[in-house]
Each structure stands twice: as structure tokens, then as C-alpha cells.
Design an enzyme around this catalytic site. Structure first.
Site, PDB file in Angstrom:
ATOM      1  N   HIS A  20       0.877  -1.176   0.000  1.00  0.00           N
ATOM      2  CA  HIS A  20       0.000   0.000   0.000  1.00  0.00           C
ATOM      3  C   HIS A  20       0.911   1.222   0.000  1.00  0.00           C
ATOM      4  O   HIS A  20       1.696   1.424   0.933  1.00  0.00           O
ATOM      5  CB  HIS A  20      -0.924  -0.014   1.208  1.00  0.00           C
ATOM      6  CG  HIS A  20      -1.911  -1.140   1.175  1.00  0.00           C
ATOM      7  ND1 HIS A  20      -2.232  -1.894   2.282  1.00  0.00           N
ATOM      8  CD2 HIS A  20      -2.645  -1.644   0.145  1.00  0.00           C
ATOM      9  CE1 HIS A  20      -3.126  -2.814   1.938  1.00  0.00           C
ATOM     10  NE2 HIS A  20      -3.388  -2.691   0.651  1.00  0.00           N
ATOM     11  N   GLU A  23       1.620   3.742   2.983  1.00  0.00           N
ATOM     12  CA  GLU A  23       2.100   3.223   4.255  1.00  0.00           C
ATOM     13  C   GLU A  23       3.623   3.324   4.235  1.00  0.00           C
ATOM     14  O   GLU A  23       4.330   2.437   3.760  1.00  0.00           O
ATOM     15  CB  GLU A  23       1.605   1.793   4.463  1.00  0.00           C
ATOM     16  CG  GLU A  23       0.077   1.728   4.551  1.00  0.00           C
ATOM     17  CD  GLU A  23      -0.482   0.317   4.657  1.00  0.00           C
ATOM     18  OE1 GLU A  23       0.322  -0.638   4.734  1.00  0.00           O
ATOM     19  OE2 GLU A  23      -1.723   0.167   4.654  1.00  0.00           O
ATOM     20  N   HIS A 112       3.084  -3.656   6.766  1.00  0.00           N
ATOM     21  CA  HIS A 112       1.949  -2.747   6.643  1.00  0.00           C
ATOM     22  C   HIS A 112       1.819  -1.890   7.896  1.00  0.00           C
ATOM     23  O   HIS A 112       2.347  -2.235   8.962  1.00  0.00           O
ATOM     24  CB  HIS A 112       0.647  -3.532   6.444  1.00  0.00           C
ATOM     25  CG  HIS A 112       0.520  -4.178   5.119  1.00  0.00           C
ATOM     26  ND1 HIS A 112      -0.092  -3.574   4.048  1.00  0.00           N
ATOM     27  CD2 HIS A 112       0.942  -5.391   4.680  1.00  0.00           C
ATOM     28  CE1 HIS A 112      -0.051  -4.381   3.000  1.00  0.00           C
ATOM     29  NE2 HIS A 112       0.578  -5.500   3.368  1.00  0.00           N
ATOM     30  N   GLU A 170       1.787  -5.734  10.833  1.00  0.00           N
ATOM     31  CA  GLU A 170       0.928  -4.539  10.770  1.00  0.00           C
ATOM     32  C   GLU A 170       1.140  -3.755  12.059  1.00  0.00           C
ATOM     33  O   GLU A 170       0.948  -4.285  13.156  1.00  0.00           O
ATOM     34  CB  GLU A 170      -0.539  -4.952  10.647  1.00  0.00           C
ATOM     35  CG  GLU A 170      -1.503  -3.822  10.465  1.00  0.00           C
ATOM     36  CD  GLU A 170      -2.064  -3.729   9.058  1.00  0.00           C
ATOM     37  OE1 GLU A 170      -2.346  -2.611   8.620  1.00  0.00           O
ATOM     38  OE2 GLU A 170      -2.225  -4.783   8.405  1.00  0.00           O
TER      39      GLU A 170
END
Length: 300
Positions: A20, A23, A112, A170
């Protein structure tokens, strides 16, 4: 119930960032390692890394046309009508992985971040090696949350599914498109734990004594009652309470016209990804998970 698994010798650990593009933490670390990758080196396997969606990174967007982290299903990669940038990019990434690591055992780690107050999370499916690896990280770093989603098209569409083994890291909370030193350090700590554990698995140094941890398994996603930016928003009583207990009847939404809206589930659950900015486009307010306690054991 005991989760038991063995591992093939891990030949390569492949770390991706920028799946992404907004990020920035993973992108920063990839760029850092391009200058000096000594942090990643372990003598029982090769470590590689790459920026997965450079165009989205350049534009500071989550994606340019479609979410790259939903594009890795084999049936979708074989779809000749797939023409978006991210669909074609997924095809290229998966083919490169197959070509570069043919006949080798790879561990794919995808980095992430989240805008939600979730701390450090290891994301995995419920295949025994992946869940055991996540549990071993939790055992090493007690502050980590293990978030397990049942293996399905949803998990197989993620980039991390392209390795022999695969997990996501994450970290949050952090707004999209910015860097924070503490979040970078949390990501670095989690990556180091994964590398150390993979090395110990390879060299026989990993502890084979059974251990117990708590982890969280996915239940469902909860949508905004009238869509994002409608009248209802996340209630102040819920905001920032990721992984805390949500009781039936607790406030979850508030709106000037609708007032307080309560959770109507029948059982206690734990909310995660509360008010995640990336999920506004999907109309999702948060997800629910349940806490599980299991014993884990590494097999020779």
C-alpha cells in the site's frame, strides 16, 4: 487443542514494503536496507526485499487502480481480462517470485501500517506453519497481537500468500503517508524477531518445548449503518479500544440524528481496525475477533 507443525529449511526470507503506497514505514525500511542490509543478514538463509507498488508509493496513494493486496489469487492472475496496473503488477511479482525461488522454501513477510490503535500485529492464515510462526513471534515479543484469518480466497489474495510460508506485520496507529520513529522501530523489532526465529528453526536452535499464547481469530466485519461520512460515526466510547472487550449493548456508533447505536451481538467480542482510514471506501467501521488460547509446539 495443540497446534503442531514442522518447517522445511527456509532458503530465503523475502520482505516486501509499499504494497500500500501510502504506508510509508515499510517503504522507509526498504530504502534503508538498500543502502545497508546488514541488519537483515542471517547465515542460514538469504534475505531479499523489494518495494511492491512503486507507482502508488510515488503518488502517496494506497493503490492507483485496485488494491494490490487483493490481487494474488491464482484464478485472478490467470484472468486475461485483468488489465489494471495492480492486477498486472501482481502477475509480474508472482512470476518473479516463482522464477527467482523455484524449488526453494521461501518465507514472505509483508510490512503494513494501520491508522487504528492496534500496536504490533502478526497477520496470518490458519495453516499450521504460519500460525505457529506467528505464535513464536508472540512468545518472543509478548506485546505482539496475533491476528489469524481462516485460509480462504481472502487470505490467498494477499501478497504474503505467494511464499511457501507467509505472514504480515501490521503496526499502528499512524496516519497514512507519514513516518514516526516509534512505529519504524516497532516494525524493525518485529522483522528482527521473525528473522531470528527463522534462523533458529533452520539451525535447530528453536525451543521445542510446548508453549501457550493467546491469539485472535477473525469473526466478521462491521459496516457503518449509513455508509462512511453518513450520519453515524465511531462512538467515542469505542474509539481507540482495539482488542478490548466489546459487550452486547456497548455503544459503537453515534450520530446527531440517530443518537447512540449499540452493539447487537449476542456474545462478547474484541474490535480491531477501529475507524481504519483505508476502509472508509468499503464502508467498514471495524472488524470483530475472538480471543483463543492454544498450546503450540515446534516439531523436528
Amino acid at each position: 487443542m495443540q497446534i503442531k507443525s514442522s518447517f522445511n529449511k527456509i532458503d530465503n526470507v523475502v520482505i516486501s514494503g509499499g504494497t500500500h503506497g501510502n504506508e510509508a514505514t515499510g517503504v522507509y525500511l526498504i530504502e534503508e536496507w538498500e543502502k545497508d542490509c546488514s541488519f537483515l543478514k542471517r547465515n542460514s538463509f538469504e534475505t531479499d526485499f523489494f518495494c511492491s507498488n512503486p507507482r502508488a508509493v510515488d503518488l502517496n496513494l494506497r493503490y492507483t487502480e485496485t488494491d494490490l493486496n487483493r490481487c494474488f489469487l491464482d484464478k485472478d492472475l490467470e484472468d486475461e481480462s485483468a488489465v489494471s496496473y495492480e492486477e498486472l503488477l501482481a502477475y509480474k511479482i508472482k512470476n518473479n517470485l516463482k522464477k527467482n525461488y523455484a524449488g526453494k522454501t521461501t518465507l514472505l513477510v509483508d510490512m503494513h501500517t494501520t491508522t487504528s490503535n492496534m500496536g504490533i500485529n502478526i497477520m496470518c492464515d490458519d495453516e499450521a506453519p504460519n500460525l505457529l510462526l506467528a505464535a513464536m513471534v508472540k512468545h518472543r515479543l509478548p506485546e505482539v497481537h496475533v491476528y489469524c484469518i481462516k485460509k480462504s480466497d481472502r487470505t490467498d489474495s494477499c501478497l504474503r500468500s505467494s511464499g511457501t510460508y507467509g505472514i504480515g506485520i501490521e503496526v499502528g496507529p499512524i496516519p497514512q503517508g507519514i513516518l514516526r520513529h516509534d512505529v519504524v522501530e516497532s516494525m524493525r523489532k518485529a522483522v528482527a524477531a521473525v528473522l531470528d526465529i527463522a534462523h533458529e528453526i533452520n539451525t535447530g536452535g528453536a525451543d521445542e518445548t510446548p508453549f501457550s499464547i493467546e491469539y485472535f481469530s477473525h469473526i466478521a466485519e462491521v459496516a457503518y449503518p449509513d455508509g462512511p461520512f453518513g450520519d453515524a460515526m465511531i462512538h467515542k466510547d469505542l474509539e481507540g479500544r482495539d482488542y478490548e472487550i466489546l459487550h452486547p449493548g456497548d455503544n459503537i456508533f453515534y450520530g446527531a440524528e440517530c443518537g447512540n447505536i449499540q452493539y447487537e451481538g449476542k456474545e462478547e467480542v474484541h474490535p480491531v481496525f477501529i475507524n481504519e482510514a483505508a476502509y472508509y471506501e468499503k464502508g467498514l467501521a471495524f472488524s470483530t475477533v475472538k480471543k483463543e488460547h492454544r498450546e503450540f509446539k515446534l516439531l523436528k
